[in-house]
Design a protein around this motif. Structure first.
Motif, PDB file in Angstrom:
ATOM      1  N   ILE A   1       0.849  -1.187   0.000  1.00 44.03           N
ATOM      2  CA  ILE A   1       0.000   0.000   0.000  1.00 44.03           C
ATOM      3  C   ILE A   1       0.886   1.238   0.000  1.00 44.03           C
ATOM      4  N   ALA A   2       0.314   2.362  -0.402  1.00 43.98           N
ATOM      5  CA  ALA A   2       1.043   3.627  -0.374  1.00 43.98           C
ATOM      6  C   ALA A   2       1.093   4.153   1.049  1.00 43.98           C
ATOM      7  N   THR A   3       2.230   4.698   1.450  1.00 42.78           N
ATOM      8  CA  THR A   3       2.389   5.196   2.811  1.00 42.78           C
ATOM      9  C   THR A   3       3.388   6.343   2.803  1.00 42.78           C
ATOM     10  N   GLY A   4       3.510   7.002   3.951  1.00 44.69           N
ATOM     11  CA  GLY A   4       4.489   8.080   4.066  1.00 44.69           C
ATOM     12  C   GLY A   4       5.909   7.538   3.943  1.00 44.69           C
ATOM     13  N   GLU A   5       6.788   8.376   3.411  1.00 45.72           N
ATOM     14  CA  GLU A   5       8.160   7.936   3.169  1.00 45.72           C
ATOM     15  C   GLU A   5       9.166   8.873   3.817  1.00 45.72           C
ATOM     16  N   THR A   6       8.856   9.333   5.032  1.00 43.53           N
ATOM     17  CA  THR A   6       9.784  10.182   5.777  1.00 43.53           C
ATOM     18  C   THR A   6      10.938   9.334   6.300  1.00 43.53           C
ATOM     19  N   VAL A   7      12.144   9.785   6.071  1.00 46.67           N
ATOM     20  CA  VAL A   7      13.323   9.023   6.496  1.00 46.67           C
ATOM     21  C   VAL A   7      14.184   9.886   7.402  1.00 46.67           C
ATOM     22  N   GLN A   8      14.986   9.218   8.225  1.00 49.32           N
ATOM     23  CA  GLN A   8      15.925   9.870   9.112  1.00 49.32           C
ATOM     24  C   GLN A   8      17.349   9.542   8.667  1.00 49.32           C
ATOM     25  N   GLU A   9      18.296  10.174   9.296  1.00 52.62           N
ATOM     26  CA  GLU A   9      19.698   9.911   8.970  1.00 52.62           C
ATOM     27  C   GLU A   9      20.125   8.590   9.593  1.00 52.62           C
TER      28      GLU A   9
END
Length: 459
Positions: free
Chosen positions: A44-52
């Motif tokens: 499914i489509a979802t948020g793609e916020t990433v961290q370092e």
């Protein structure tokens, strides 16, 4: 230990907890795309916020430590153990091949290509035959198979973990050693060009002079002397002077090499000879790392040790991988770590020099015997199985035999023999050439006693 996640397009996202991954799989919002290490892909489509994210790698000759960290949280860490028997197996294969002319074996093409066409040598003014040329020339950058095997698998596992993370920063610890200074701490200047055998015609003459032309076994002089290896070359011993001793012909006999003889007893007492095979490998690995990962941050052991002591971590490859990144504190430490061990799954020897116990004649034909069985009753070699509450890996089908990842045999309760019946085994997972397990820790190794108000480790 966290679970690695990919989006619908197959791109890496931030790792999630085991509980969240279990819910996504149960709700059919994700599918499993990898087991070693465990990874899922969203449907499914979802948020793609990433961290370092940072990946710390502690390179070594036998072990490889890997840690995945984001800020002050450890997502995954563990160690990988490589094979150390490649060199000895190649030596055994060479022994079998060299003696094949005395046995009834199949035809094998000669390694050399002979050119019988003569050429005219203008200097010698006569017709001569050219020298023998190898059919397979070594390319530039060639390494022995035992070293190439470890280097390629080191790169393989580093790439495996970095591809599961979104744009991670790679931190690698490499080794740089001065072998001559390890042998002689006072060496300096031009002494680097003048080794211990300087001004001697051969190493054996230096060994004689060092031992004062005296047999080291019977302590007698004025005898015919020979040089003898403390650790045999067949046991990975070197030809350096510190591995050679002076022995007279009266002591250097076949009878004195047998167990219990005077030379054999003396050799057992002198087995502690320093080996310097690891530093050259680390030098080669360091050069390969510079060309393979030019954007990685390179550190050395002198920087890693203070960071590890600041974090109150014990000495281990996985803890060194954590300290390599240079974090100041740890607020989340998993209660489990992975352990991966390389396994030799195939036996490629076509024939043997001597028959095994129970066989009436040598295995001189191109066929596999019972010990080379790869499958039996649906079980494959190196499958992870469970028997009487214990987990292990199938290492052979003559029993069959089941061993833990530490190499200990799993036996039936109340029995002393190692064989276990296949009907009592339950397969847990299929593994190829690597044994992969998740080991649970009671609490983080590094953590001091937890005080009130402090953040506890999250498992």
């Amino acid at each position: 230990m966290r679970v690695f996640v990919k989006n619908k397009r197959g791109e890496a996202l931030m790792p999630c907890s085991v509980r969240k991954a279990r819910l996504l799989l149960k709700q059919q919002k994700a599918i499993i795309v990898g087991y070693q290490p465990f990874a899922i892909q969203l449907t499914i489509a979802t948020g793609e916020t990433v961290q370092e994210l940072h990946v710390g790698v502690d390179t070594g000759v036998k072990h490889l430590g890997i840690a995945v960290i984001s800020e002050d949280k450890i997502f995954a860490h563990g160690e990988i153990e490589f094979r150390q028997d490649v060199s000895s197996l190649l030596e055994t294969r060479k022994t079998y091949r060299r003696s094949r002319r005395n046995r009834n074996t199949r035809y094998r093409r000669c390694k050399y290509k002979f050119n019988t066409k003569r050429v005219f040598d203008k200097k010698k003014k006569k017709w001569i035959k050219p020298s023998i040329s190898l059919t397979s020339k070594r390319p530039e950058g060639w390494l022995p198979p035992s070293l190439e095997n470890r280097i390629q698998h080191t790169f393989r596992w580093v790439d495996t973990f970095t591809k599961l993370l979104p744009h991670p920063k790679l931190h690698l610890e490499v080794g740089k050693f001065d072998v001559q200074k390890m042998m002689n701490p006072l060496i300096q200047g031009k002494e680097y060009q003048e080794g211990e055998t300087f001004s001697y015609h051969e190493v054996r003459y230096y060994v004689f002079a060092r031992d004062h032309y005296t047999c080291q076994v019977c302590k007698k002089k004025n005898k015919i002397l020979n040089t003898h290896h403390i650790i045999y070359r067949s046991h990975k011993g070197s030809d350096r002077a510190d591995n050679l001793i002076t022995v007279c012909t009266d002591c250097h006999t076949h009878e004195n090499h047998q167990e219990g003889a005077i030379l054999w007893t003396w050799m057992m007492a002198k087995k502690k000879v320093k080996q310097y095979k690891e530093p050259p490998f680390m030098h080669v690995l360091r050069k390969r790392i510079f060309s393979r990962y030019p954007e990685a941050r390179i550190t050395y052991g002198s920087e890693t040790t203070p960071h590890r002591k600041t974090l109150a971590l014990e000495k281990s490859h996985q803890n060194d991988a954590i300290a390599i990144i240079g974090i100041s504190k740890i607020n989340e430490h998993p209660c489990s770590h992975f352990r991966i061990v390389q396994f030799r799954k195939k036996k490629r020897s076509l024939h043997e020099a001597t028959a095994r116990k129970g066989r009436k004649e040598p295995n001189c034909l191109q066929k596999r015997n019972a010990k080379n069985t790869k499958e039996s009753l649906g079980f494959l070699l190196n499958d992870q199985v469970c028997i009487h509450g214990q987990r292990g890996f199938i290492t052979g089908f003559t029993g069959p035999y089941v061993q833990t990842i530490e190499g200990k045999y799993i036996t039936l309760p109340g029995k002393s023999y190692k064989q276990v019946p296949l009907r009592e085994l339950r397969r847990m997972a299929h593994h190829n050439n690597w044994q992969y397990t998740i080991q649970i820790e009671t609490r983080p190794i590094h953590a001091p006693p937890i005080k009130d108000g402090e953040l506890r480790a999250i498992c």
